[in-house]
Design an enzyme around this catalytic site. Structure first.
Site, PDB file in Angstrom:
ATOM      1  CB  SER A 147      -0.949  -0.040   1.207  1.00 29.92           C
ATOM      2  OG  SER A 147      -1.855   1.037   1.160  1.00 29.92           O
ATOM      3  CG  ASP A 184      -3.828   3.914  -1.166  1.00 28.50           C
ATOM      4  OD1 ASP A 184      -4.378   3.679  -2.249  1.00 28.50           O
ATOM      5  OD2 ASP A 184      -3.997   3.196  -0.157  1.00 28.50           O
ATOM      6  CG  ASP A 211      -3.108  -0.613  -2.188  1.00 29.79           C
ATOM      7  OD1 ASP A 211      -3.144   0.552  -1.748  1.00 29.79           O
ATOM      8  OD2 ASP A 211      -3.642  -1.564  -1.605  1.00 29.79           O
ATOM      9  CG  ASP A 269      -6.733   0.086  -1.087  1.00 31.56           C
ATOM     10  OD1 ASP A 269      -5.972   1.075  -0.973  1.00 31.56           O
ATOM     11  OD2 ASP A 269      -6.756  -0.845  -0.262  1.00 31.56           O
TER      12      ASP A 269
END
Length: 490
Positions: free
Chosen positions: A112, A262, A264, A266
């Site tokens: 992340s 961010d 990743d 999500d």
């Protein structure tokens, strides 16, 4: 020397530095354990892959360590007899989409927003159902640890296979089918991908990269180049410093809105046309109302989930619109479980995770962004005016305090606000940390004080009807928390 997996497999996912904590050897052991704990039992229970055999869909973000870790993880899976569908570069919600439409368990290799030296794994069951500490992750950790300490078991009589499949266009088309942006007014949108996976998904979903019809959007890209070393800023929009470039670009380009993803992709954060951040609680209320109204038009009642540090405005607006709201603990595994249990249409967290029934009860920053674009583009007011409607109260934001004795600091706050104030003057609950509320009387305020799971920190969130009261409660609670170390700043 074997690693202690309790150091990297926590309540929600796997997260560690590469290669000292998370190496190909460790990934292989986790893959073998995931196959035996989740994948094979699900297949035997009647949830096989599309070809009749147990399978797993696996993707990774832009970090350099991703492909090698995926290859090792796949070796562990196939040795156990599970097939692997590799979808390559994807966002975490892209992996959830693949798990949902293929009806397969999934594994997303990402850390992340963590720095470049980290990587990790987010695991899910078929249909993007979460795998957390209480839903299989503890068993995966224990079995993987035994493999690291004693060696992997013998391969299955019929090892699994590995196939490659590109799911990006399917993901983009799926999202486009959930929110129609074709009829909105033209909008100029600055997007900061932070060198993360938003640079891969935004051109496909909001542009024409996946072969979809053009939308009335002018995208101004910031840091779309995939680079897991994050050369421009950390891919963590929750930190205000990481929004500065986006804020400046929105103003400089006279844009209507700014979006920040961010690493990743999500989570999605929103900036208005003045460069001011729009609270994730305001986004939760705005998107939640859109989903509630859609359900109402179909003659259905709605349930919306929110965590306990979102603004009181969230349940205020949603209940006034006829929805039922359910308050839950902080953390995606908790909110996903509540989403599924209540068949909730929507869920939001103040960390900018947004969950949708129509997206397998999973979180997707991209779908939330599309709802905001739709809300903005179907009326003439600027985003600052829309955001202001959904932020009637004043919040402190999350404030962390490093304390030597967490229980003692918490006890001081409990004594001051509960024991001395008297149970009749405030409402108290301990669903997640300590929440003290004086919302039904005057003045109106509440705070939540939660301990970190991994560090000697106490996290404080305060909200009040006006700034003076918010600052008073904030400062009074912080003084109690930091009584042993009054020099530390907010």
């Amino acid at each position: 020397m074997s690693i202690d997996l309790t150091q990297i497999i926590k309540a929600y996912d796997v997260r560690g530095t590469v290669p000292d904590q998370l190496s190909p050897r460790v990934a292989r052991a986790i893959g073998a354990a995931f196959a035996r704990v989740v994948v094979l039992p699900a297949a035997h229970a009647g949830r096989p892959g599309n070809d009749g055999t147990p399978g797993v869909v696996v993707g990774h973000d832009m970090r350099e360590s991703g492909p090698d870790l995926v290859a090792a993880f796949a070796e562990g899976l196939t040795a156990a007899g599970a097939d692997v569908v590799r979808i390559g570069l994807c966002s975490t919600d892209g992996l959830y989409h693949a798990s949902g439409v293929l009806d397969l368990p999934g594994a997303m290799f990402t850390a992340s927003h963590n720095p470049a030296e980290y990587n990790g794994i987010k695991l899910c069951k078929a249909g993007a159902a979460p795998v957390g500490q209480e839903t299989g992750l503890a068993e995966v950790r224990e079995l993987a640890q035994s493999y690291l300490d004693g060696g992997l078991p013998e391969s299955a009589a019929e090892p699994g296979t590995v196939t490659d499949r590109d799911m990006l266009a399917d993901y983009a088309a799926f999202l486009r089918g959930l929110v129609d942006l074709s009829g909105i007014r033209p909008l100029k949108v600055v997007v900061d991908a932070g060198n993360g996976m938003g640079g891969h998904t935004v051109p496909a979903v909001l542009g024409t990269g996946a072969g979809l019809p053009e939308l009335p959007l002018e995208i101004v890209p910031l840091y779309f180049e995939l680079d897991g070393s994050f050369p421009n800023h950390e891919a963590n929009p929750l930190e205000p410093k990481n929004l500065l470039d986006l804020q400046a670009a929105v103003v400089a380009n006279q844009a209507d809105i700014g979006l920040a993803f961010d690493g990743d992709a999500d989570r999605c954060f929103v900036v208005d046309e003045k460069g001011a951040p729009v609270s994730p609680s305001a986004i939760t209320a705005l998107v939640g109302l859109r989903e509630v109204e859609k359900e109402k038009a179909e003659g259905r009642d709605s349930i919306v989930i929110h965590n306990l540090i979102t603004s009181r405005a969230v349940p205020d607006f949603l209940t006034a619109a006829g929805a039922t709201t359910v308050r839950t603990r902080v953390g995606h595994s908790y909110i996903k479980a509540q989403m599924a249990e209540h068949t909730a249409v929507f869920g939001g967290e103040h960390s900018a995770h947004y969950y949708f029934r129509d997206f397998f009860f999973a979180d997707t920053g991209m779908l939330a962004a599309m709802h905001v674009l739709a809300a903005l583009g179907t009326q003439e007011h600027p985003l600052s005016a829309l955001g202001e409607m959904y932020e009637p109260y004043v919040a402190s934001g999350e404030i962390n305090s490093r304390v030597a004795d967490v229980p003692a600091a918490r006890a001081r706050v409990y004594e001051a606000y509960v024991t001395q104030e008297g149970a009749g003057s405030v409402e108290v609950d301990e669903l997640d940390g300590l929440t003290v509320s004086h919302w039904d009387g005057h003045p109106q305020w509440w705070f939540n004080l939660r301990a970190s799971n991994t560090e000697p920190l106490l996290r404080l969130n305060v909200e009040a009807a006006d700034a003076d009261m918010m600052e008073k409660v904030r400062d009074d609670v912080l003084a109690l928390v930091r009584a042993d170390d009054p020099e530390q700043g907010a």
